[in-house]
Design an enzyme around this catalytic site. Structure first.
Site, PDB file in Angstrom:
ATOM      1  N   LYS A 205      48.306 -14.292  26.109  1.00  0.00           N
ATOM      2  CA  LYS A 205      46.967 -13.767  26.327  1.00  0.00           C
ATOM      3  C   LYS A 205      46.418 -15.450  26.726  1.00  0.00           C
ATOM      4  O   LYS A 205      45.662 -15.491  27.759  1.00  0.00           O
ATOM      5  CB  LYS A 205      46.428 -13.312  25.215  1.00  0.00           C
ATOM      6  CG  LYS A 205      44.830 -13.125  25.361  1.00  0.00           C
ATOM      7  CD  LYS A 205      44.322 -12.421  24.185  1.00  0.00           C
ATOM      8  CE  LYS A 205      42.719 -12.410  24.258  1.00  0.00           C
ATOM      9  NZ  LYS A 205      42.191 -11.748  22.943  1.00  0.00           N
ATOM     10  N   GLU A 211      55.588 -21.504  21.307  1.00  0.00           N
ATOM     11  CA  GLU A 211      56.616 -20.671  21.573  1.00  0.00           C
ATOM     12  C   GLU A 211      57.113 -20.213  22.887  1.00  0.00           C
ATOM     13  O   GLU A 211      58.111 -20.225  23.422  1.00  0.00           O
ATOM     14  CB  GLU A 211      56.656 -19.503  20.459  1.00  0.00           C
ATOM     15  CG  GLU A 211      56.694 -19.925  19.128  1.00  0.00           C
ATOM     16  CD  GLU A 211      55.531 -20.077  18.593  1.00  0.00           C
ATOM     17  OE1 GLU A 211      54.415 -20.191  19.306  1.00  0.00           O
ATOM     18  OE2 GLU A 211      55.418 -20.051  17.234  1.00  0.00           O
ATOM     19  N   GLY A 266      45.043  -9.812  21.072  1.00  0.00           N
ATOM     20  CA  GLY A 266      46.454  -9.837  21.364  1.00  0.00           C
ATOM     21  C   GLY A 266      47.275  -8.732  20.944  1.00  0.00           C
ATOM     22  O   GLY A 266      48.110  -8.114  21.354  1.00  0.00           O
ATOM     23  N   ARG A 267      47.031  -8.228  19.582  1.00  0.00           N
ATOM     24  CA  ARG A 267      47.815  -7.326  18.882  1.00  0.00           C
ATOM     25  C   ARG A 267      47.190  -5.871  19.340  1.00  0.00           C
ATOM     26  O   ARG A 267      47.799  -4.849  18.846  1.00  0.00           O
ATOM     27  CB  ARG A 267      47.669  -7.733  17.168  1.00  0.00           C
ATOM     28  CG  ARG A 267      46.305  -7.487  16.827  1.00  0.00           C
ATOM     29  CD  ARG A 267      46.310  -7.975  15.212  1.00  0.00           C
ATOM     30  NE  ARG A 267      44.904  -8.397  14.974  1.00  0.00           N
ATOM     31  CZ  ARG A 267      44.415  -9.409  15.059  1.00  0.00           C
ATOM     32  NH1 ARG A 267      44.892 -10.228  15.598  1.00  0.00           N
ATOM     33  NH2 ARG A 267      43.054  -9.586  14.469  1.00  0.00           N
ATOM     34  N   GLU A 352      47.567  -8.997  10.293  1.00  0.00           N
ATOM     35  CA  GLU A 352      46.840  -9.865  11.065  1.00  0.00           C
ATOM     36  C   GLU A 352      45.367  -9.460  11.299  1.00  0.00           C
ATOM     37  O   GLU A 352      44.422 -10.334  11.303  1.00  0.00           O
ATOM     38  CB  GLU A 352      47.509 -10.566  12.357  1.00  0.00           C
ATOM     39  CG  GLU A 352      47.240 -11.710  13.014  1.00  0.00           C
ATOM     40  CD  GLU A 352      47.743 -12.024  14.027  1.00  0.00           C
ATOM     41  OE1 GLU A 352      47.604 -11.476  15.361  1.00  0.00           O
ATOM     42  OE2 GLU A 352      48.684 -12.811  14.251  1.00  0.00           O
ATOM     43  N   HIS A 383      68.929   3.755   1.423  1.00  0.00           N
ATOM     44  CA  HIS A 383      69.966   3.111   0.946  1.00  0.00           C
ATOM     45  C   HIS A 383      69.857   1.586   0.834  1.00  0.00           C
ATOM     46  O   HIS A 383      70.746   0.748   0.651  1.00  0.00           O
ATOM     47  CB  HIS A 383      71.170   3.195   1.934  1.00  0.00           C
ATOM     48  CG  HIS A 383      71.425   4.567   2.173  1.00  0.00           C
ATOM     49  ND1 HIS A 383      72.445   5.425   1.188  1.00  0.00           N
ATOM     50  CD2 HIS A 383      71.273   5.735   2.650  1.00  0.00           C
ATOM     51  CE1 HIS A 383      72.459   6.440   1.423  1.00  0.00           C
ATOM     52  NE2 HIS A 383      71.841   6.807   2.363  1.00  0.00           N
ATOM     53  N   LYS A 511      50.032 -24.005  12.685  1.00  0.00           N
ATOM     54  CA  LYS A 511      50.331 -24.452  13.939  1.00  0.00           C
ATOM     55  C   LYS A 511      50.036 -25.939  13.916  1.00  0.00           C
ATOM     56  O   LYS A 511      50.731 -26.681  14.585  1.00  0.00           O
ATOM     57  CB  LYS A 511      49.638 -23.608  14.869  1.00  0.00           C
ATOM     58  CG  LYS A 511      49.850 -22.285  15.171  1.00  0.00           C
ATOM     59  CD  LYS A 511      48.965 -21.981  16.458  1.00  0.00           C
ATOM     60  CE  LYS A 511      49.027 -20.487  16.715  1.00  0.00           C
ATOM     61  NZ  LYS A 511      47.786 -20.101  17.795  1.00  0.00           N
TER      62      LYS A 511
HETATM   63  O1  F6P Z   1      50.044 -15.486  15.789  1.00  0.00           O
HETATM   64  C1  F6P Z   1      48.788 -15.703  16.466  1.00  0.00           C
HETATM   65  C2  F6P Z   1      48.624 -15.026  17.988  1.00  0.00           C
HETATM   66  O2  F6P Z   1      47.374 -15.503  18.310  1.00  0.00           O
HETATM   67  C3  F6P Z   1      48.269 -13.529  17.821  1.00  0.00           C
HETATM   68  O3  F6P Z   1      47.501 -13.073  17.665  1.00  0.00           O
HETATM   69  C4  F6P Z   1      48.791 -13.169  19.501  1.00  0.00           C
HETATM   70  O4  F6P Z   1      49.371 -12.010  19.459  1.00  0.00           O
HETATM   71  C5  F6P Z   1      50.128 -14.349  19.529  1.00  0.00           C
HETATM   72  O5  F6P Z   1      49.428 -15.287  18.897  1.00  0.00           O
HETATM   73  C6  F6P Z   1      50.516 -14.655  20.914  1.00  0.00           C
HETATM   74  O6  F6P Z   1      49.340 -15.210  21.582  1.00  0.00           O
HETATM   75  P1  F6P Z   1      49.336 -15.466  23.206  1.00  0.00           P
HETATM   76  O7  F6P Z   1      49.481 -13.905  23.738  1.00  0.00           O
HETATM   77  O8  F6P Z   1      48.024 -15.799  23.406  1.00  0.00           O
HETATM   78  O9  F6P Z   1      50.390 -16.286  23.351  1.00  0.00           O
END
Ligand code: F6P
Length: 553
Positions: A205, A211, A266-267, A352, A383, A511
């Site tokens: 987003k 990452e 995002g979620r 979240e 189990h 972060k």
């Molecule tokens: O973990 C924080 C967050 O902002 C989430 O809400 C989101 O889904 C994720 O990081 C990834 O964010 P992006 O889609 O901006 O890379």
């Protein structure tokens, strides 16, 4: 603003909790034969039974009154009306607009449905061209493999849906998901990918996530080292984002960008272009069916009276368990192997969204908010951790989810799966009393002294609350409805708890600290000066790691 826990409606529920004290669910079922009919609902292809919770008609009335006091209906209208209900980020929250492309939604007054339709058309056209081979890789081969690079909502949703819709996969197509910044995740995936036939879908987003950008950069390097030229990158990399400038800065052409907007959390984004990996794997028509299923649940949530409203009732029962029964953990237990990733998906969606302690007006809440969410598919969980669910000292509430018919029936497996599904909620509700345990042991021919010794271990307290959510089959439509059910449940709970379910400030501190620590970490073989600026534990760990890394060849 009066805290919700100070209202008369909340106090009435506190009294209900105290009054219910010794009443067992068993006795509630025994004296009320219409309990199941009254405490279950059907909507959008799903049937939800919440009768195996410790609730009565009075409690349900009081919970509905609480929803009234919290303004659930007004907040629901505000969400569908595109008001800036995400107050700390000053954004609308309009994922329902994504599943109703023929609608006419506005986010803070700005029309958005035309934008949604345009991106869906772009996705449709791209999927068609990938599927018919018109889009080709740099050596002229079709692109049969997708590597989705994203994290959080840009990973969990598409990954969960692709897994859930396995029977709908287009023959010969493969989808991989890389999220972890641990390079092993990318390396393990690339070991299975062919650069000539792989499409990298960079899903972010913000397009600033460490990452994702790290993995995307390394994937591009791998592509260039494996035979692709810089001019071929455009054929193998597309971006899904709200941030066109960052996408361009990364080197992905605007034409290769699929767009969404800040009013998509995002979620809550798998319904947007973030769903491209789903559409590529199961076909655009099935992606549309997923949207349609979610839209059916949206329509139910928006239009049904709150007493007959599935997301509202599940939310209220959850509030009852959390705030008036003291239950702090909730298990998600899908009896469907293809829903393997649902617990992980719902961990983000719920924790979240509602793992917060500050209310929308900035004051600390005076009640508990979102529970810990965890889970595994049945029967594997049985189990593993069900021991604690049945006999542990903490009570855990749970959602049991199952399709009546399997997507891929094998012998009598599904009957056995369903028998377990039904038996578990019965056992959790009924339990087994000491005299029943003693009678069972005696009937099995156990001697009196062993009966005395063993019987306490065979007691199940029961009264452990569960919801059961069933559907005919797991299809794109029912999956869409199921996810939307949870989204709206989470929303309603957030309204009752007075928190903003749509921000996530809690992820920021870690972060920021990681950014500070990164330059203090030595490369393999590098000697680093001892760290001194952190607490003793962090300094000590950092130094230990740097020592080991420093002496490594
Ligand atoms: O973990 C924080 C967050 O902002 C989430 O809400 C989101 O889904 C994720 O990081 C990834 O964010 P992006 O889609 O901006 O890379």
């Amino acid at each position: 603003m009066t805290a919700i826990s100070e209202t008369a409606e909340w106090k009435a529920l506190e009294r209900d909790g105290a009054d219910l004290g010794g009443v067992s669910m068993r006795s509630l079922f025994a004296k009320d034969h219409s309990r199941f009919a009254r405490f279950s609902l059907e909507a959008a292809g799903l049937f939800a039974d919440f009768s195996k919770n410790k609730i009565t008609d009075d409690i349900v009335q009081h919970l509905l009154a609480l929803a009234g006091a919290a303004g659930v209906e007004q907040r629901r209208a505000a969400m569908f009306g595109g008001e800036a209900i995400n107050s700390t980020e000053d954004r609308a929250v309009l994922h329902p607009a994504l599943r109703d492309p023929d609608g006419d939604y506005r986010a803070m007054g700005e029309p958005v449905s035309g934008l949604v339709r345009a991106q869906l058309e772009k996705m449709k056209s791209f999927c068609g061209q990938v599927h018919n081979g018109a889009v080709k890789g740099y050596t002229g081969k079709s692109l049969d493999t997708v590597v989705n690079i994203g994290i959080g909502g840009s990973d969990l949703g598409p990954q969960m849906a692709v897994e859930a819709l396995r029977p709908y996969w287009i023959d010969g197509r493969r989808a991989f998901f890389v999220s972890n910044v641990d390079g092993q995740h990318l390396a393990d995936t690339l070991a299975q990918a062919d650069p000539e036939t792989t499409l990298f879908v960079i899903a972010s987003k913000t397009f600033t996530t460490l990452e994702t950008l790290t993995n995307a950069t390394s994937a591009r390097e791998w592509f260039l080292k494996s035979g692709g030229a810089a001019s071929d990158v455009a054929k193998h990399f597309v971006a899904l984002s709200t941030n066109a400038d960052a996408v361009a800065a990364f080197g992905i052409d605007r034409n290769n960008m699929f767009e969404f907007w800040d009013w998509v959390g995002g979620r809550y984004s798998l319904w947007s272009v973030i769903g491209l990996s789903i559409a590529l794997q199961v076909g655009f028509d099935n992606f549309k069916k997923l949207l349609a299923g979610a839209h059916a649940m949206d329509a139910h949530f928006r239009d049904a009276p709150i007493a007959e409203n599935m997301p509202v009732m599940l939310a209220l029962v959850g509030v009852w368990n959390r705030n008036f029964q003291g239950i702090g953990a909730h298990a998600v237990l899908p009896y469907d192997q293809h829903l393997l990733r649902l617990p992980a998906y719902l961990q983000q969606a719920d924790m979240e969204s509602n793992g917060k302690r500050i209310s929308v007006d900035g004051a600390a809440v005076t009640h508990e908010t979102g529970p810990i969410i965890f889970g595994e598919p049945g029967t594997n969980g049985q189990h593993a951790f069900y021991q604690l669910l049945h006999q542990g000292t903490d009570i855990v509430s749970a959602d049991f989810i199952a399709p009546a018919l399997s997507q891929s029936a094998v012998g009598d497996h599904h009957e056995k799966l369903l028998a377990n599904f039904l038996a578990q909620t019965e056992a959790l509700m009924r339990g087994k009393k000491l005299e029943e345990a003693r009678a069972d042991l005696t009937a099995a021919g156990i001697g009196a002294s062993d009966v005395d010794r063993l019987a306490p271990h065979k007691v199940f307290p029961g009264d452990r609350p569960t919801n059961s959510i069933v559907m005919e089959r797991l299809t794109p439509e029912t999956l869409g409805a199921l996810i939307a059910l949870y989204e709206h449940k989470i929303f309603v709970q957030g309204v009752i708890w007075g928190i903003n379910s749509f921000d996530q400030w809690g992820v920021e501190l870690g972060k920021a600290l990681a950014k500070n620590i990164l330059p203090e970490l030595g490369a393999q073989g590098e000697t680093k000066a001892a760290a001194k600026t952190h607490d003793a534990s962090t300094n000590g760990l950092l130094n230990w790691v740097n020592t080991v890394r420093g002496r490594a060849k």
